[in-house]
Design a protein around this motif. Structure first.
Motif, PDB file in Angstrom:
ATOM      1  N   PHE A 143       0.796  -1.165  -0.079  1.00  0.00           N
ATOM      2  CA  PHE A 143      -0.124   0.010  -0.153  1.00  0.00           C
ATOM      3  C   PHE A 143       0.850   1.326   0.044  1.00  0.00           C
ATOM      4  N   ALA A 144       0.097   2.487  -0.218  1.00  0.00           N
ATOM      5  CA  ALA A 144       0.924   3.738  -0.157  1.00  0.00           C
ATOM      6  C   ALA A 144       1.520   3.934   1.278  1.00  0.00           C
ATOM      7  N   ASN A 145       2.651   4.564   1.261  1.00  0.00           N
ATOM      8  CA  ASN A 145       3.724   4.797   2.319  1.00  0.00           C
ATOM      9  C   ASN A 145       3.933   3.288   3.202  1.00  0.00           C
ATOM     10  N   GLU A 146       4.086   2.246   2.179  1.00  0.00           N
ATOM     11  CA  GLU A 146       4.609   1.129   2.568  1.00  0.00           C
ATOM     12  C   GLU A 146       5.398   0.600   1.420  1.00  0.00           C
ATOM     13  N   MET A 147       6.749   0.372   1.710  1.00  0.00           N
ATOM     14  CA  MET A 147       7.920  -0.071   0.668  1.00  0.00           C
ATOM     15  C   MET A 147       7.382  -1.194   0.090  1.00  0.00           C
ATOM     16  N   THR A 148       7.695  -1.395  -1.332  1.00  0.00           N
ATOM     17  CA  THR A 148       7.540  -2.769  -1.892  1.00  0.00           C
ATOM     18  C   THR A 148       8.338  -3.821  -1.110  1.00  0.00           C
ATOM     19  N   ALA A 149       7.942  -4.881  -0.861  1.00  0.00           N
ATOM     20  CA  ALA A 149       8.872  -5.929  -0.177  1.00  0.00           C
ATOM     21  C   ALA A 149       9.668  -6.563  -1.114  1.00  0.00           C
ATOM     22  N   LEU A 150      10.753  -7.119  -0.524  1.00  0.00           N
ATOM     23  CA  LEU A 150      11.715  -7.534  -1.474  1.00  0.00           C
ATOM     24  C   LEU A 150      12.371  -8.860  -0.679  1.00  0.00           C
ATOM     25  N   CYS A 151      11.711 -10.061  -0.538  1.00  0.00           N
ATOM     26  CA  CYS A 151      11.974 -10.936   0.433  1.00  0.00           C
ATOM     27  C   CYS A 151      13.180 -12.002  -0.166  1.00  0.00           C
ATOM     28  N   VAL A 152      14.392 -12.020   0.312  1.00  0.00           N
ATOM     29  CA  VAL A 152      15.466 -13.010  -0.539  1.00  0.00           C
ATOM     30  C   VAL A 152      15.884 -13.851   0.282  1.00  0.00           C
ATOM     31  N   ALA A 153      15.921 -15.181  -0.341  1.00  0.00           N
ATOM     32  CA  ALA A 153      16.316 -16.349   0.372  1.00  0.00           C
ATOM     33  C   ALA A 153      17.636 -16.434   1.074  1.00  0.00           C
ATOM     34  N   GLN A 154      17.787 -17.036   2.082  1.00  0.00           N
ATOM     35  CA  GLN A 154      19.286 -16.578   2.771  1.00  0.00           C
ATOM     36  C   GLN A 154      20.034 -17.958   2.560  1.00  0.00           C
ATOM     37  N   ASN A 155      20.900 -18.378   3.293  1.00  0.00           N
ATOM     38  CA  ASN A 155      21.532 -19.679   3.054  1.00  0.00           C
ATOM     39  C   ASN A 155      20.600 -20.818   3.243  1.00  0.00           C
ATOM     40  N   GLN A 156      19.739 -20.753   4.083  1.00  0.00           N
ATOM     41  CA  GLN A 156      18.722 -21.708   4.175  1.00  0.00           C
ATOM     42  C   GLN A 156      17.479 -21.250   2.965  1.00  0.00           C
ATOM     43  N   PRO A 157      17.142 -22.142   2.140  1.00  0.00           N
ATOM     44  CA  PRO A 157      16.082 -21.841   1.139  1.00  0.00           C
ATOM     45  C   PRO A 157      14.875 -21.385   1.670  1.00  0.00           C
ATOM     46  N   LEU A 158      14.447 -21.873   3.017  1.00  0.00           N
ATOM     47  CA  LEU A 158      13.193 -21.406   3.395  1.00  0.00           C
ATOM     48  C   LEU A 158      13.015 -20.157   4.592  1.00  0.00           C
ATOM     49  N   LEU A 159      14.311 -19.496   4.463  1.00  0.00           N
ATOM     50  CA  LEU A 159      14.329 -18.280   5.374  1.00  0.00           C
ATOM     51  C   LEU A 159      14.744 -17.385   4.401  1.00  0.00           C
ATOM     52  N   PHE A 160      13.800 -16.053   4.580  1.00  0.00           N
ATOM     53  CA  PHE A 160      13.975 -14.847   3.837  1.00  0.00           C
ATOM     54  C   PHE A 160      13.995 -13.685   4.731  1.00  0.00           C
ATOM     55  N   THR A 161      14.748 -12.917   4.284  1.00  0.00           N
ATOM     56  CA  THR A 161      14.967 -11.599   4.842  1.00  0.00           C
ATOM     57  C   THR A 161      14.435 -10.370   3.722  1.00  0.00           C
ATOM     58  N   ASP A 162      13.765  -9.275   4.441  1.00  0.00           N
ATOM     59  CA  ASP A 162      13.090  -8.331   3.345  1.00  0.00           C
ATOM     60  C   ASP A 162      14.511  -7.344   3.117  1.00  0.00           C
ATOM     61  N   GLU A 163      15.219  -7.395   1.925  1.00  0.00           N
ATOM     62  CA  GLU A 163      16.253  -6.724   1.387  1.00  0.00           C
ATOM     63  C   GLU A 163      15.964  -5.514   0.525  1.00  0.00           C
ATOM     64  N   ALA A 164      14.522  -5.128   0.528  1.00  0.00           N
ATOM     65  CA  ALA A 164      14.306  -4.017  -0.353  1.00  0.00           C
ATOM     66  C   ALA A 164      15.080  -2.816  -0.176  1.00  0.00           C
ATOM     67  N   ILE A 165      15.462  -2.441   1.104  1.00  0.00           N
ATOM     68  CA  ILE A 165      16.276  -1.141   1.110  1.00  0.00           C
ATOM     69  C   ILE A 165      17.711  -1.096   0.571  1.00  0.00           C
ATOM     70  N   ALA A 166      18.319  -2.355   1.254  1.00  0.00           N
ATOM     71  CA  ALA A 166      19.732  -2.753   0.731  1.00  0.00           C
ATOM     72  C   ALA A 166      19.733  -2.780  -0.994  1.00  0.00           C
ATOM     73  N   GLU A 167      18.671  -3.272  -1.548  1.00  0.00           N
ATOM     74  CA  GLU A 167      18.639  -3.636  -2.776  1.00  0.00           C
ATOM     75  C   GLU A 167      17.976  -2.409  -3.720  1.00  0.00           C
ATOM     76  N   GLY A 168      17.876  -1.481  -3.009  1.00  0.00           N
ATOM     77  CA  GLY A 168      17.505  -0.065  -3.848  1.00  0.00           C
ATOM     78  C   GLY A 168      15.966   0.156  -4.338  1.00  0.00           C
ATOM     79  N   ILE A 169      15.188  -0.818  -3.977  1.00  0.00           N
ATOM     80  CA  ILE A 169      13.743  -0.707  -4.107  1.00  0.00           C
ATOM     81  C   ILE A 169      13.072  -0.047  -2.977  1.00  0.00           C
TER      82      ILE A 169
END
Length: 619
Positions: free
Chosen positions: A388-414
């Motif tokens: 929604f507005a005033n909420e960043m687009t989420a970009l959840c990226v898999a970590q070393n464990q395939p079923l564990l994700f971290t939102d990297e939207a800020i670090a990835e420039g989005i």
């Protein structure tokens, strides 16, 4: 003998006054001494009785996330041109709006690219809503979806009349798939008040088979996204259907939401109860069995016992590489869901444990569209969710464990760049054919008069394109300015659905975006970067014929590119089935390998470069 007292002399008077002064000073000193004793005594008592002072606060100094610098000068010029009218598209979405401010009117409808007649060209199907049955304007006819045939050069003809798709319904989303493996793609349309399945009969004709197939759902359903998936790897496409909220005209009126405390406005989803999704198993005889209840997809709120989901988007993808399709579900204002395939016809919900259910602070967001891809070419899955507005687009990226994700939207420039906009459609696609997946969002607000109460918001909003800079900035995205992508792409619209396809056979990917209550925007990709590409259409024999869920592995320039065959992406929409993979400056791939649904691996000895290639599953 009596003596008369002698009156005092002046010296005597002075002595008396002197004595009085001495006495006065003595008294004052005594009083001061007493007060001093009392104060000191009281202080001692307070000291003895006071509680120990708390230790000094330990403050953790917080620092804002550091966003890597973006190589703006490296962004390629690849302009998109609005060809909506010149291509023959005259569709206009009808939301049925008449002033009652009913929630479905804000949501818009999806769009699908698919080759309905197998001539090799991507046709267009626009899903439409219609007038409410209790308020049809005088002289107006109910509206229908609109089907356009592509001549192969990006020119379209309206072939809706007599197609069988010319049925009036309050349409929302669409899913394309060959559910009976006859070589012709069928159409499933979600709607408010019941869904519809159309079997492709060939010759541009479709037959509604909803009742016979058993996939209509309830007339009380408000269905949104849908996806054809083979969740049990039996070679037949099953059907997932997401439902939004429990809604009716009466419920909407009772909610009675007001945008400024006075004026009737569109209700917020938190004021409506959630709704269960549905899962239909394909029995192979044209009939489906509703296995929703036993599938594990119908999760209840543990506190209230009501359905937990308010679903708008779904991304089918094999998260853990076990060869079985999983589901990542975007829910609006409640936690997102992740359903892990258990290989026995059931799914296990792991949204919170995976890190996808909430944002980094444990909050829910207004999730709309969703897409999943291995965009970094490092084998790790990224899941983009338009919020929604005033909420960043989420970009959840898999970590070393395939079923564990971290939102990297800020670090990835989005993250920061996307915050202000209200995001609906979202897709990964390689618009410049450099071998890296870029990101595009279609945006637009819900409330037409939002700017009156939020000066930072507008009803119509520009799309946003992010270029994948790859190794130049650690895999980060860069916002593409209008002088690099063309003013037509970022023209403000009330964006909703979003899909891509190569409509003119030149190899690059063109884009369509829908609006609620308005015309779509068809954009031709006019990039001229001289990058090479391969375009693969897979035909399954043991797997489902569309090869939905297959993975393509391409080695080029020492890198491995992984792409999934998956038309379901974005918001209520479907992109083309063939997979286009950019090679950049490479003249050919080093190797191509297909992992079919079910796990069979097939090495492809040769593929055409800068031309389509059809690959049939080996026996």
């Amino acid at each position: 003998m009596n003596k008369t007292p002698t009156p005092p002399t002046d010296d005597q008077d002075e002595l008396v006054h002197a004595d009085d002064a001495v006495i006065g000073r003595a008294v004052r000193r005594s009083i001061l001494a007493l007060l001093t004793i009392l104060i000191i005594g009281g202080g001692i008592v307070l000291v003895l009785k006071r509680k120990p002072a708390p230790p000094p606060s330990q403050l953790t100094r917080m620092s804002a996330p550091v966003v890597p610098e973006r190589p703006q000068e490296a962004i390629p010029t690849a302009r998109f041109t609005d060809i909506t009218k010149t291509s023959g598209i005259d569709f206009v979405h009808n939301s049925g709006v008449y002033g009652a401010k009913l929630l479905p009117e804000t949501m818009g409808s999806g769009v699908a690219f698919f080759d309905f007649d197998n001539d090799g060209h991507q046709d267009l199907l626009f899903i439409n809503s219609t007038y409410w049955p209790w308020h049809i304007p005088e002289g107006k006819k109910p509206t229908t979806p609109v089907l356009y045939h592509n001549d192969g050069k990006g020119h379209f003809s309206d072939v809706t009349a007599g197609s069988g798709l010319d049925l009036s319904l309050y349409g929302m989303g669409v899913a394309i798939g060959d559910y009976d493996n006859d070589g012709l793609d069928d159409v499933f349309i979600t709607a408010v008040g019941g869904n519809h399945l159309f079997h492709n009969e060939g010759g541009g004709k479709f037959k509604e088979v909803t009742l016979d197939a058993g996939v209509g759902g309830s007339t009380n359903d408000w269905s949104t996204c849908a996806a054809w998936i083979d969740y049990d790897n039996d070679g037949k496409l099953d059907l997932y259907v997401g439902n939004y909220v429990t809604w009716s005209r009466k419920i909407d009126a009772e909610v009675g939401y007001k945008i400024d405390g006075k004026t009737r406005a569109y209700g917020q989803p938190m004021n409506f109860a959630g709704a269960f999704p549905r899962l239909y198993h394909n029995e192979g005889n044209g009939h489906f069995t509703d296995v929703s209840a036993q599938s594990g997809l119908q999760v209840k709120n543990p506190a209230t016992g009501v359905p937990a989901a308010k679903t708008l988007g779904v991304a089918p993808i094999d998260l853990d590489g076990d060869g079985w399709i999983d589901l990542v579900v975007a829910n609006d204002t409640v936690q997102n869901s992740v359903f892990l395939n258990q290989h026995d016809g059931t799914f296990k919900e792991i949204g919170a444990a995976s890190g996808i259910a909430f944002d980094s602070y444990g909050n829910t967001r207004g999730a709309m569209g969703i897409d999943a891809a291995r965009y970094r070419n490092d084998g790790k899955i990224g899941i983009a969710i338009g919020n929604f507005a005033n909420e960043m687009t989420a970009l959840c990226v898999a970590q070393n464990q395939p079923l564990l994700f971290t939102d990297e939207a800020i670090a990835e420039g989005i993250g920061p760049a996307s915050r202000l906009l209200l995001k609906f459609g979202v897709v990964f696609f390689d618009y410049d054919l450099d071998g890296r997946l870029d990101l595009l969002t279609a945006n637009g607000h819900l409330e037409e008069e939002i700017s009156k109460i939020q000066k930072s918001q507008t009803y119509a909003q520009p799309a946003q394109l992010f270029w994948n800079a790859g190794e130049r900035s650690g895999g980060c995205f860069v916002v593409v300015p209008s002088d690099k992508c063309g003013a037509d792409l970022v023209k403000p619209i009330v964006g909703r659905g979003l899909a891509f396809a190569d409509i003119d056979g030149d190899g690059d990917l063109d884009v369509v975006m829908t609006q609620t209550g308005g015309p779509p925007l068809l954009l031709r990709n006019d990039q001229d970067l001289h990058h090479h590409w391969i375009r693969l259409k897979l035909i399954g024999t043991k797997s489902n014929r569309d090869a939905i869920g297959a993975w393509i592995k391409v080695r080029v320039n020492g890198q491995i590119l992984l792409r999934q065959v998956m038309p379901t992406r974005s918001y209520l929409s479907q992109s083309e089935l063939p997979v286009t993979i950019g090679l950049g400056s490479a003249t050919k791939p080093e190797s191509v390998e297909i992992t079919w649904p079910g796990g069979a691996v097939q090495r492809v000895e040769s593929v055409n470069v800068d031309q389509p290639t059809v690959i049939t599953q080996a026996p």
